[in-house]
Design an enzyme around this catalytic site. Structure first.
Site, short mmCIF file in Angstrom:
data_model
loop_
_atom_site.label_atom_id
_atom_site.label_comp_id
_atom_site.label_asym_id
_atom_site.label_seq_id
_atom_site.Cartn_x
_atom_site.Cartn_y
_atom_site.Cartn_z
N PHE A 43 -9.12 -12.61 1.38
CA PHE A 43 -8.05 -13.12 2.25
C PHE A 43 -8.53 -13.49 3.65
O PHE A 43 -7.76 -13.48 4.62
CB PHE A 43 -6.92 -12.09 2.32
CG PHE A 43 -6.36 -11.75 0.97
CD1 PHE A 43 -6.29 -10.45 0.53
CD2 PHE A 43 -5.93 -12.75 0.11
CE1 PHE A 43 -5.79 -10.13 -0.72
CE2 PHE A 43 -5.43 -12.45 -1.15
CZ PHE A 43 -5.36 -11.14 -1.57
N SER A 89 4.69 -11.52 6.28
CA SER A 89 3.44 -10.79 6.52
C SER A 89 2.47 -11.77 7.18
O SER A 89 2.83 -12.93 7.41
CB SER A 89 2.86 -10.27 5.21
OG SER A 89 2.50 -11.37 4.38
N ASN A 90 1.27 -11.27 7.50
CA ASN A 90 0.33 -12.05 8.33
C ASN A 90 0.99 -12.46 9.64
O ASN A 90 0.80 -13.58 10.13
CB ASN A 90 -0.20 -13.28 7.59
CG ASN A 90 -1.44 -13.87 8.29
OD1 ASN A 90 -2.32 -13.12 8.73
ND2 ASN A 90 -1.48 -15.17 8.40
N SER A 143 0.79 -1.24 0.00
CA SER A 143 0.00 0.00 0.00
C SER A 143 0.81 1.28 0.00
O SER A 143 0.23 2.36 -0.10
CB SER A 143 -0.96 0.01 1.18
OG SER A 143 -1.98 -0.91 0.95
N TYR A 152 -10.60 2.37 6.21
CA TYR A 152 -9.59 1.98 5.21
C TYR A 152 -10.17 0.93 4.26
O TYR A 152 -10.74 -0.06 4.69
CB TYR A 152 -8.38 1.39 5.91
CG TYR A 152 -7.21 1.15 4.98
CD1 TYR A 152 -7.14 0.00 4.21
CD2 TYR A 152 -6.18 2.07 4.88
CE1 TYR A 152 -6.07 -0.23 3.35
CE2 TYR A 152 -5.11 1.86 4.03
CZ TYR A 152 -5.06 0.71 3.27
OH TYR A 152 -3.98 0.48 2.44
N SER A 153 -10.00 1.19 2.95
CA SER A 153 -10.49 0.23 1.96
C SER A 153 -9.65 0.27 0.70
O SER A 153 -9.54 1.33 0.06
CB SER A 153 -11.95 0.54 1.60
OG SER A 153 -12.36 -0.29 0.52
N THR A 206 2.38 2.62 5.27
CA THR A 206 2.80 1.25 5.55
C THR A 206 2.30 0.38 4.40
O THR A 206 1.44 0.79 3.61
CB THR A 206 2.17 0.77 6.88
OG1 THR A 206 0.85 1.31 7.00
CG2 THR A 206 2.99 1.23 8.06
C1 HEL Z 1 -3.86 -1.52 6.26
C2 HEL Z 1 -2.84 -2.56 5.78
C3 HEL Z 1 -2.09 -3.20 6.93
S1 HEL Z 1 -3.72 -3.78 4.82
C4 HEL Z 1 -3.65 -2.86 3.34
C5 HEL Z 1 -3.02 -3.49 2.11
N1 HEL Z 1 -2.87 -4.90 2.12
C6 HEL Z 1 -3.94 -5.70 1.95
O1 HEL Z 1 -5.07 -5.29 1.89
C7 HEL Z 1 -3.66 -7.20 1.95
C8 HEL Z 1 -4.14 -7.75 3.26
C9 HEL Z 1 -3.99 -9.24 3.30
C10 HEL Z 1 -2.57 -9.65 3.28
C11 HEL Z 1 -2.27 -10.90 4.12
N2 HEL Z 1 -3.13 -11.04 5.29
C12 HEL Z 1 -4.10 -11.98 5.32
O2 HEL Z 1 -4.34 -12.72 4.40
C13 HEL Z 1 -4.91 -12.04 6.59
N3 HEL Z 1 -5.92 -13.08 6.53
C14 HEL Z 1 -0.85 -10.75 4.59
O3 HEL Z 1 -0.66 -10.30 5.73
O4 HEL Z 1 0.05 -11.05 3.79
C15 HEL Z 1 -1.81 -2.72 2.47
O5 HEL Z 1 -0.69 -2.81 2.11
N4 HEL Z 1 -2.43 -2.05 3.49
C16 HEL Z 1 -1.84 -1.97 4.77
C17 HEL Z 1 -1.47 -0.53 5.11
O6 HEL Z 1 -1.99 0.37 4.44
O7 HEL Z 1 -0.68 -0.39 6.05
#
Ligand code: HEL
Length: 349
Positions: free
Chosen positions: A120, A326-327, A62, A159-160, A299
């Site tokens: 996800f 991540s995750n 992002s 946030y979207s 981030t």
């Molecule tokens: C708001 C956040 C943190 S999430 C948003 C965007 N990333 C996503 O929307 C992907 C989220 C799923 C990724 C996955 N997580 C899962 O599958 C959980 N079930 C992982 O952690 O790899 C990004 O980049 N942004 C970050 C931001 O803007 O900081």
């Protein structure tokens, strides 16, 4: 007022902690008024044992949203769109409410549901289901509109990713060019960001890069190598590839006023609350640190890569930090400490 000197020992300690919490690699680069500090720990490739380097490219997730917002603000400066125009004025009937404006979209106040919540919900199956898929931007908006909106237009921050998919559609419609062309012409080439590209829909990261590893939901389960993917589920919301050097150059140039008009940069910094010690402007996060310093950037969380990329108010000092997993909530939380070390120095709490 001058910033305290960066706490480089503290920065190293934060990165080592991130490694101990499951990140195969962790690195950071600080650009401080011409002085560069680099530090890295662990592996770029668990298969070959190659050590990670601060010059390695990676998926920035992002942090891409700042670049998309910069392109839209440049189009505002060029008179092609106004921030308070309804999105549907430029993209007829895209959205179900004519009251949703360009400003609402760039500040996460449109109410458009984030389709990634469904994609996800189950981390690894969700990722495997989309990693080689190519979506159209319109299809991603359709996925969002299958769910209720989260607020009335102009309501509270929520946030979207959908918002920056809409920004991508706007950029394509207003310029008649691809996103790759607009990022290249307006940001990458003018700043000489030679590590930065928009490879979508290719699954590979061009040039020397670090691999990224997704942490499964089930504890103590083997990491999943997530390096190759289209990131088509994100595109203008998260599909740029870059490096610590390039992101620091980009953020410094942005906050130094080199990428938009003064008025445009001021619009990017009209803040709405976005959680503890955080605010959101237009594609830009503000984080308020323990020492009273505020920093500006974004981030990123894309499968295998956590990024923190922030700069000081005048762009004089920038930090980009990466963990190659991540995750993994402990790692994401630990990596926040890189901001404290870089901008608050040894006085950080
Ligand atoms: C708001 C956040 C943190 S999430 C948003 C965007 N990333 C996503 O929307 C992907 C989220 C799923 C990724 C996955 N997580 C899962 O599958 C959980 N079930 C992982 O952690 O790899 C990004 O980049 N942004 C970050 C931001 O803007 O900081």
């Amino acid at each position: 007022t001058a910033l305290p000197a960066p706490d480089l020992a503290g920065l190293g300690s934060v990165l080592r902690t991130a490694r101990s919490q499951g990140a195969p690699g962790a690195l950071a680069r600080i650009d401080d008024h011409g002085t560069v500090h680099r530090t890295s720990f662990g592996l770029a490739d668990r298969g070959t044992g190659r050590a990670i380097a601060t010059t390695d490219r990676f998926r920035i997730g992002s942090v891409t949203k700042i670049m998309s917002a910069v392109v839209v603000l440049q189009l505002v400066d060029e008179g092609k769109v106004k921030l308070d125009d309804p999105v549907n004025h430029h993209l007829p009937e895209l959205l179900p409410d004519d009251r949703i404006t360009v400003r609402h979209v760039l500040s996460h106040r449109s109410g458009l549901y984030d389709y990634t919540n469904d994609l996800f919900a189950w981390t690894v199956p969700g990722f495997e289901a989309v990693r080689t898929k190519t979506f159209t931007l319109s299809r991603l908006v359709e996925l969002s509109l299958e769910r209720p909106r989260t607020t009335a237009p102009g309501g509270a921050y929520n946030y979207s990713n959908t918002n920056f998919v809409v920004a991508g559609l706007l950029i394509r419609k207003l310029t008649g060019h691809s996103l790759a062309t607009e990022y290249r012409n307006r940001i990458i080439d003018p700043l000489g960001l030679s590590d930065t590209s928009y490879p979508h829909p290719r699954t590979t990261i061009p040039g020397r890069h670090t691999r990224g590893y997704l942490t499964p939901d089930a504890p103590a389960t083997e990491l999943v190598d997530a390096t190759e993917q289209t990131v088509s589920w994100a595109q203008s919301a998260g599909a740029v590839v870059s490096s610590t050097r390039d992101l620091n150059t980009f953020l410094s140039a942005l906050l130094a006023g080199r990428l938009t008009s003064t008025a445009g940069l001021a619009q990017m910094q009209r803040w709405v609350p976005a959680g503890t010690g955080q605010a959101y402007g237009l594609g830009l996060r503000r984080r308020d640190l323990s020492c009273g310093v505020s920093v500006y950037g974004h981030t990123g969380a894309v499968q295998g890569y956590y990024t923190y990329a922030f700069t000081s108010k005048d762009g004089g000092r920038s930090l980009t930090a990466l963990a190659t997993t991540s995750n993994n909530a402990p790692v994401m939380s630990t990596m926040l400490g890189t901001l404290e070390s870089a901008f608050c120095g040894k006085g950080a709490t």
